[in-house]
Design a protein around this motif. Structure first.
Motif, PDB file in Angstrom:
ATOM      1  N   ILE A  10      -2.033  -6.111 -10.072  1.00 25.77           N
ATOM      2  CA  ILE A  10      -2.420  -7.420  -9.549  1.00 25.77           C
ATOM      3  C   ILE A  10      -1.950  -8.499 -10.525  1.00 25.77           C
ATOM      4  CG2 ILE A  10      -4.329  -8.859  -8.756  1.00 25.77           C
ATOM      5  CD1 ILE A  10      -5.853  -6.331  -8.130  1.00 25.77           C
ATOM      6  N   ARG A  14      -0.798 -12.478  -7.042  1.00 24.32           N
ATOM      7  CA  ARG A  14      -1.658 -11.643  -6.207  1.00 24.32           C
ATOM      8  C   ARG A  14      -3.129 -11.973  -6.419  1.00 24.32           C
ATOM      9  NH1 ARG A  14       1.443  -5.721  -6.657  1.00 24.32           N
ATOM     10  NH2 ARG A  14       3.180  -6.279  -5.278  1.00 24.32           N
ATOM     11  N   ALA A 154      -2.152  -5.440  -1.358  1.00 23.15           N
ATOM     12  CA  ALA A 154      -1.949  -6.691  -2.097  1.00 23.15           C
ATOM     13  C   ALA A 154      -0.857  -7.539  -1.446  1.00 23.15           C
ATOM     14  CB  ALA A 154      -1.593  -6.383  -3.551  1.00 23.15           C
ATOM     15  N   ARG A 155       0.211  -6.897  -0.976  1.00 20.96           N
ATOM     16  CA  ARG A 155       1.279  -7.653  -0.308  1.00 20.96           C
ATOM     17  C   ARG A 155       0.792  -8.287   0.991  1.00 20.96           C
ATOM     18  NH1 ARG A 155       6.283  -3.309  -1.063  1.00 20.96           N
ATOM     19  NH2 ARG A 155       6.661  -3.726  -3.298  1.00 20.96           N
ATOM     20  N   THR A 158      -1.178 -11.382   0.194  1.00 18.95           N
ATOM     21  CA  THR A 158      -0.327 -12.525  -0.146  1.00 18.95           C
ATOM     22  C   THR A 158       0.243 -13.170   1.106  1.00 18.95           C
ATOM     23  OG1 THR A 158       0.275 -11.467  -2.249  1.00 18.95           O
ATOM     24  CG2 THR A 158       1.696 -13.245  -1.463  1.00 18.95           C
TER      25      THR A 158
END
Length: 483
Positions: A10, A14, A154-155, A158
């Motif tokens: 992270i 992020r 996490a992507r 975002t």
């Protein structure tokens, strides 16, 4: 061949996306109704929104300092454990698992389902069974993704953070344009005191703070953050300021286009806004709002699974939930544990009752966590912290949280009493099970309770089988010698 642990994946971007994605979700699209209903007027509702943003900034700064002082993940749980002790931390864990988190996830999931179906049924309301079905499908998709990959979760966060800001912009821009053209009639007598009821203000704050909730999310994944001493305070300050500005402008846009009665009568304020402001985007904005809720669900599952993971590691939760998938490096058992409770609450719950139900417990323990910061400073004055806030910040935040919690008993005694009972029900569980096993440092929360009758249950299975095999070999050797 390599060690199995949660990787530091992270980054600052992020972390910023996690905070924005967690804060900007269903709250700004459903909470305006709750804030206006309990504050009584447009002017007082805007004051409540700004006060909630300022209060969130105070809390976020306190948590940023706690994140630099305490290096473990786990958020509220680990901060209460390290500063106030095992009993209040277990009570938080108990209430979080059985009330706070499933109710919060159910609220966001129901908002996702409602906004996702709104374009297909407008101008009629979407059928409740269809809303709940789509809500559960969305929740299960996020659950699967978090079980599959930390990187992809996490992507997604975002990407959805960008979608959230775009959704806010589509509401803010037309509202500001109409306001600039002189459409101010909905702000006449904005501070009408006749409709102000003081004992309802805590519920207005609960609705507003629900919209801002998420500023503490980086504390749950502290061990997975790159350069946490720098990135936690930076991500917190930038994201909270961004959300305060966005929320204030969004609410002004709502009131510019919609009157007080329109906001109170609307089950989905953002959809009503689009219907009134510009019909060409009537099918676009609800989908953007639904995606915003999807991102909030993703952030909630991502962070709460770490709380269960850390609690299991600290010996206050079954050891199964401290396990990590050997190839995907995700806390798979902890991610999947919320599945049945959220499903039940989505099936039987209503958004606004659920919101009051879990808000009491959440803000009680957040207030205790910032109280723990004051205690930790007093106990460890020699400890150097790379980020430190003035003492007035945690003191004022703690007082406001606990005062709001106390006042809420007068505002909604039924739901608050249920939440209080849920917290207090953890006392006998703690003293019958957790307190005993922690004194002997046993890793299973249930082992001391059953150790006298079923001692093998808290011995690792491999050790148990090895022990029995050794006894069997001794018996065989003895029989051979006798023969």
């Amino acid at each position: 061949d390599e060690a199995v642990f949660l990787r530091k994946k992270i980054t600052l971007l992020r972390a910023f996306s996690l905070l924005i994605g967690s804060m900007v979700g269903s709250g700004i699209f459903i909470s305006p109704k709750g804030v206006l209903k309990n504050s009584g007027s447009v002017g007082f509702s805007l004051v409540v929104w700004f006060a909630c943003g300022l209060l969130s900034m105070f809390g976020a700064l306190c948590y940023a300092e706690l994140g630099t002082r305490i290096t473990k993940s786990g958020g509220h749980y680990i901060y209460i454990l390290e500063t106030l002790g095992p009993l209040p931390s277990f009570l938080f864990l108990w209430a979080e698992f059985f009330a706070i988190r499933p109710a919060n996830s159910a609220v966001v999931s129901l908002a996702f389902g409602r906004y996702m179906l709104e374009p297909f049924f407008a101008p009629c309301a979407a059928p409740v069974p269809a809303v709940k079905l789509v809500s559960l499908l969305g929740y299960y998709m996020v659950l699967t993704l978090n079980s599959w990959s930390v990187t992809w979760s996490a992507r997604l966060q975002t990407a959805l953070s960008i979608v959230k800001l775009l959704a806010l912009a589509l509401i803010i821009v037309p509202g500001m344009m109409l306001l600039a053209q002189g459409q101010t009639e909905n702000f006449q007598n904005a501070f009408d005191r006749q409709s102000l009821v003081l004992d309802k203000l805590p519920l207005a704050f609960y609705a507003g703070m629900f919209a801002y909730s998420g500023w503490f999310q980086t504390s749950f994944v502290r061990e997975e953050l790159v350069r946490p001493e720098r990135n936690i305070p930076l991500a917190v300050i930038v994201s909270v300021i961004t959300v305060i500005v966005g929320y204030m402008l969004t609410n002004i846009s709502y009131y510019t286009v919609l009157g007080t009665q329109d906001v109170l009568a609307s089950p989905a304020v953002a959809v009503s806004f689009v219907q009134r402001a510009f019909k060409s985007l009537i099918s676009v904005v609800p989908v953007l709002v639904a995606l915003s809720c999807f991102g909030t669900m993703n952030g909630g599952i991502f962070t709460f699974s770490r709380t269960l993971f850390v609690a299991s590691r600290e010996g206050q939760w079954p050891p199964l939930f401290s396990m990590i998938h050997i190839r995907r490096h995700t806390p798979l058992p902890a991610v999947m544990l919320m599945f049945p409770l959220v499903t039940a609450m989505v099936c039987i719950g209503d958004i606004y009752h659920l919101m009051n139900f879990f808000s009491f417990s959440r803000w009680l323990f957040i207030g205790l966590a910032t109280l723990g910061l004051i205690v930790h400073r007093h106990r460890h004055p020699e400890l150097h912290s790379p980020f430190k806030v003035p003492l007035v910040v945690p003191v004022s935040f703690t007082i406001i949280c606990l005062f709001t919690v106390a006042m809420s008993f007068y505002s909604d005694p039924v739901n608050i009493s249920i939440g209080c009972t849920m917290v207090l029900s953890g006392f006998p569980v703690y003293y019958l099970i957790i307190h005993r096993q922690m004194s002997n440092r046993c890793r299973s929360p249930f082992c001391k309770y059953i150790s006298s009758e079923l001692n093998f249950l808290f011995i690792p299975l491999s050790d148990y089988l090895t022990h029995k095999l050794q006894l069997l070999l001794e018996v065989v050797q003895q029989e051979i010698k006798t023969y």
